[in-house]
Design a protein around this motif. Structure first.
Motif, PDB file in Angstrom:
ATOM      1  N   PRO A  92       7.852  -1.015  -6.258  1.00 36.05           N
ATOM      2  CA  PRO A  92       8.683  -1.995  -5.554  1.00 36.05           C
ATOM      3  C   PRO A  92       8.542  -1.898  -4.035  1.00 36.05           C
ATOM      4  N   ALA A  93       8.418  -0.667  -3.517  1.00 32.30           N
ATOM      5  CA  ALA A  93       8.250  -0.491  -2.072  1.00 32.30           C
ATOM      6  C   ALA A  93       6.946  -1.112  -1.601  1.00 32.30           C
ATOM      7  N   LEU A  94       5.905  -0.995  -2.401  1.00 30.80           N
ATOM      8  CA  LEU A  94       4.619  -1.602  -2.060  1.00 30.80           C
ATOM      9  C   LEU A  94       4.722  -3.124  -2.118  1.00 30.80           C
ATOM     10  N   THR A  95       5.320  -3.627  -3.170  1.00 32.14           N
ATOM     11  CA  THR A  95       5.478  -5.072  -3.345  1.00 32.14           C
ATOM     12  C   THR A  95       6.259  -5.690  -2.191  1.00 32.14           C
ATOM     13  N   GLU A  96       7.290  -4.991  -1.726  1.00 35.38           N
ATOM     14  CA  GLU A  96       8.151  -5.516  -0.664  1.00 35.38           C
ATOM     15  C   GLU A  96       7.598  -5.281   0.738  1.00 35.38           C
ATOM     16  N   GLY A  97       6.425  -4.664   0.837  1.00 34.85           N
ATOM     17  CA  GLY A  97       5.790  -4.476   2.133  1.00 34.85           C
ATOM     18  C   GLY A  97       6.229  -3.245   2.892  1.00 34.85           C
ATOM     19  N   GLU A  98       7.000  -2.363   2.260  1.00 35.12           N
ATOM     20  CA  GLU A  98       7.407  -1.126   2.921  1.00 35.12           C
ATOM     21  C   GLU A  98       6.235  -0.139   2.993  1.00 35.12           C
ATOM     22  N   LEU A  99       5.280  -0.305   2.109  1.00 27.43           N
ATOM     23  CA  LEU A  99       4.097   0.548   2.061  1.00 27.43           C
ATOM     24  C   LEU A  99       2.847  -0.319   2.186  1.00 27.43           C
ATOM     25  N   VAL A 252      -2.809  -1.234  -4.164  1.00 25.38           N
ATOM     26  CA  VAL A 252      -2.456  -2.100  -3.037  1.00 25.38           C
ATOM     27  C   VAL A 252      -2.034  -3.469  -3.564  1.00 25.38           C
ATOM     28  N   ARG A 253      -1.457  -4.275  -2.689  1.00 24.24           N
ATOM     29  CA  ARG A 253      -1.214  -5.668  -3.033  1.00 24.24           C
ATOM     30  C   ARG A 253      -2.558  -6.383  -3.135  1.00 24.24           C
ATOM     31  N   ALA A 254      -2.646  -7.386  -3.995  1.00 18.77           N
ATOM     32  CA  ALA A 254      -3.921  -8.067  -4.242  1.00 18.77           C
ATOM     33  C   ALA A 254      -4.562  -8.569  -2.952  1.00 18.77           C
ATOM     34  N   GLU A 255      -3.764  -9.011  -2.003  1.00 13.62           N
ATOM     35  CA  GLU A 255      -4.292  -9.550  -0.743  1.00 13.62           C
ATOM     36  C   GLU A 255      -5.010  -8.502   0.090  1.00 13.62           C
ATOM     37  N   ASP A 256      -4.769  -7.210  -0.218  1.00 12.98           N
ATOM     38  CA  ASP A 256      -5.362  -6.127   0.570  1.00 12.98           C
ATOM     39  C   ASP A 256      -6.492  -5.404  -0.154  1.00 12.98           C
ATOM     40  N   ARG A 257      -6.976  -5.973  -1.258  1.00 12.55           N
ATOM     41  CA  ARG A 257      -7.981  -5.262  -2.049  1.00 12.55           C
ATOM     42  C   ARG A 257      -9.287  -5.010  -1.286  1.00 12.55           C
ATOM     43  N   ASP A 258      -9.577  -5.843  -0.264  1.00 14.48           N
ATOM     44  CA  ASP A 258     -10.820  -5.695   0.501  1.00 14.48           C
ATOM     45  C   ASP A 258     -10.582  -5.156   1.909  1.00 14.48           C
ATOM     46  N   ASP A 259      -9.379  -4.679   2.185  1.00 10.17           N
ATOM     47  CA  ASP A 259      -9.057  -4.164   3.514  1.00 10.17           C
ATOM     48  C   ASP A 259      -9.953  -2.960   3.837  1.00 10.17           C
ATOM     49  N   PRO A 260     -10.788  -3.039   4.884  1.00  6.92           N
ATOM     50  CA  PRO A 260     -11.740  -1.958   5.170  1.00  6.92           C
ATOM     51  C   PRO A 260     -11.086  -0.622   5.491  1.00  6.92           C
ATOM     52  N   THR A 261      -9.945  -0.644   6.167  1.00  5.96           N
ATOM     53  CA  THR A 261      -9.277   0.620   6.493  1.00  5.96           C
ATOM     54  C   THR A 261      -8.750   1.295   5.236  1.00  5.96           C
ATOM     55  N   LEU A 262      -8.155   0.517   4.341  1.00  3.57           N
ATOM     56  CA  LEU A 262      -7.630   1.092   3.111  1.00  3.57           C
ATOM     57  C   LEU A 262      -8.754   1.572   2.207  1.00  3.57           C
ATOM     58  N   LEU A 263      -9.857   0.845   2.161  1.00  2.00           N
ATOM     59  CA  LEU A 263     -11.024   1.295   1.392  1.00  2.00           C
ATOM     60  C   LEU A 263     -11.595   2.578   1.994  1.00  2.00           C
ATOM     61  N   LYS A 264     -11.514   2.681   3.319  1.00  2.00           N
ATOM     62  CA  LYS A 264     -11.991   3.897   3.986  1.00  2.00           C
ATOM     63  C   LYS A 264     -11.151   5.100   3.567  1.00  2.00           C
ATOM     64  N   LEU A 265      -9.841   4.882   3.365  1.00  5.92           N
ATOM     65  CA  LEU A 265      -8.977   5.969   2.902  1.00  5.92           C
ATOM     66  C   LEU A 265      -9.445   6.515   1.558  1.00  5.92           C
ATOM     67  N   VAL A 266      -9.821   5.622   0.652  1.00 11.01           N
ATOM     68  CA  VAL A 266     -10.330   6.049  -0.652  1.00 11.01           C
ATOM     69  C   VAL A 266     -11.583   6.894  -0.468  1.00 11.01           C
ATOM     70  N   GLU A 267     -12.473   6.429   0.392  1.00 13.11           N
ATOM     71  CA  GLU A 267     -13.716   7.165   0.657  1.00 13.11           C
ATOM     72  C   GLU A 267     -13.419   8.557   1.216  1.00 13.11           C
ATOM     73  N   ILE A 268     -12.482   8.633   2.150  1.00  8.76           N
ATOM     74  CA  ILE A 268     -12.117   9.930   2.728  1.00  8.76           C
ATOM     75  C   ILE A 268     -11.576  10.851   1.653  1.00  8.76           C
ATOM     76  N   TYR A 269     -10.707  10.343   0.807  1.00  7.30           N
ATOM     77  CA  TYR A 269     -10.122  11.149  -0.273  1.00  7.30           C
ATOM     78  C   TYR A 269     -11.199  11.659  -1.217  1.00  7.30           C
ATOM     79  N   GLN A 270     -12.090  10.777  -1.619  1.00  7.00           N
ATOM     80  CA  GLN A 270     -13.093  11.133  -2.624  1.00  7.00           C
ATOM     81  C   GLN A 270     -14.195  12.034  -2.086  1.00  7.00           C
ATOM     82  N   ASP A 271     -14.446  11.978  -0.773  1.00  3.74           N
ATOM     83  CA  ASP A 271     -15.583  12.700  -0.202  1.00  3.74           C
ATOM     84  C   ASP A 271     -15.202  13.909   0.647  1.00  3.74           C
TER      85      ASP A 271
END
Length: 312
Positions: A92-99, A252-271
């Motif tokens: 719910p916090a993600l949906t409402e934009g708190e995250l 993430v919210r569907a509108e942010d699925r291609d956000d480069p910064t958020l995708l970079k976070l995944v890369e940092i976590y995985q690598d």
């Protein structure tokens, strides 16, 4: 008479000031270009450093989250990790934009949330599959559990079904039609089962152990409850290909699925090895770390959502 004629200055005496002036102009132009370039770089860097991302999770006190935040900072991302008390809060916090992003759930949980709430949360990237375990402070093996004893499972639909499948594999219960990822307490064949099963909040299953024969305890709560991963009486198989719906993800919210910064976070976590080592430390070495492409995660989510809707 020629001796009295004024001498014409050698050509070099006239060109020197011109060359000096031209050189000054060139130097000034180079200096200006350097400053402009540096200004652009500084602006880009400042912009990157100013990109703040708020991530929600359950269990933010685990040390690897700070390691992750430090690694993100090195890439110009100001990561704030916000802690939530239980699993019902981060979506719910993600949906409402708190995250901007959360990281606590597997695909089955996400599918159930989206279906029940007309949500548009999607997977951004994978982290790990965590085996779910059956624990007891009274017994050392499944065989010792007595007929008629009470066993508890998490009350959220996805982990409840998963816990029931573990109990069935352990020979404690029998599920009608063999059981599925949608099984509930109502699907237990009581006449053919050895134990009584009750459902309570996931964070309360470990604290219930003094009062029940055994409990399904989510991986996040094992060590916090003073339990040892190796003491699990039974677990599911995280390496099974059919376990893909239970892979944990960044969401993430569907509108942010291609956000480069958020995708970079995944890369940092995985690598980042220090992050992965921290995840394994917290999981007692039980986490199956995986890199599943985003499109495969979305395909799996779509299927689970379709199946979930069909069950309703």
């Amino acid at each position: 008479m020629s001796e009295n004629l004024p001498q014409i200055a050698p050509p070099s005496s006239r060109r020197t000031p011109l060359l000096v002036g031209a050189a000054v102009v060139v130097v000034l132009a180079v200096v200006a270009a350097v400053f402009l370039t540096r200004g652009d770089d500084a602006g880009a860097t400042a912009g990157a450093e100013n990109r703040k991302v708020v991530l929600g999770t359950v269990g933010a006190s685990d040390p690897y989250w700070q390691t992750f935040a430090d690694a993100a900072a090195e890439e110009g991302i100001d990561l704030e990790v916000r802690d939530f008390a239980d699993y019902t809060q981060p979506n719910p916090a993600l949906t409402e934009g708190e995250l901007d992003v959360n990281q606590f759930q597997h695909l089955v949980y996400m599918a159930e949330y989206n279906t029940a709430n007309d949500g548009d949360i999607v997977p951004l990237g994978s982290t790990a599959i965590y085996p779910l375990g059956l624990y007891s402070t009274q017994y050392d093996s499944v065989e010792e559990i007595q007929d008629g004893d009470t066993v508890v499972v998490p009350d959220d639909d996805s982990n409840q079904a998963r816990g029931l499948l573990i109990l069935q594999s352990a020979g404690l219960i029998t599920l009608k039609d063999g059981g599925t990822i949608y099984s509930t307490l109502a699907d237990i064949d009581e006449d053919a089962s050895r134990v009584e099963v009750k459902a309570i909040k996931a964070d309360l299953t470990p604290t219930s152990l003094p009062d029940v024969a055994a409990a399904i305890v989510n991986n996040d709560f094992v060590e916090k409850a003073g339990l040892e991963f190796e003491d699990a009486l039974a677990t599911d198989d995280a390496s099974d290909p059919n376990a893909l719906p239970y892979v944990n993800v960044f969401a993430v919210r569907a509108e942010d699925r291609d956000d480069p910064t958020l995708l970079k976070l995944v890369e940092i976590y995985q690598d980042t090895q220090a992050v992965l080592d921290g995840v394994q430390d917290v999981s007692g070495g039980t986490a199956e770390l995986v890199k599943v492409p985003q499109d495969e995660l979305q395909t799996a989510l779509d299927k689970v959502e379709a199946d979930t809707a069909a069950q309703q």
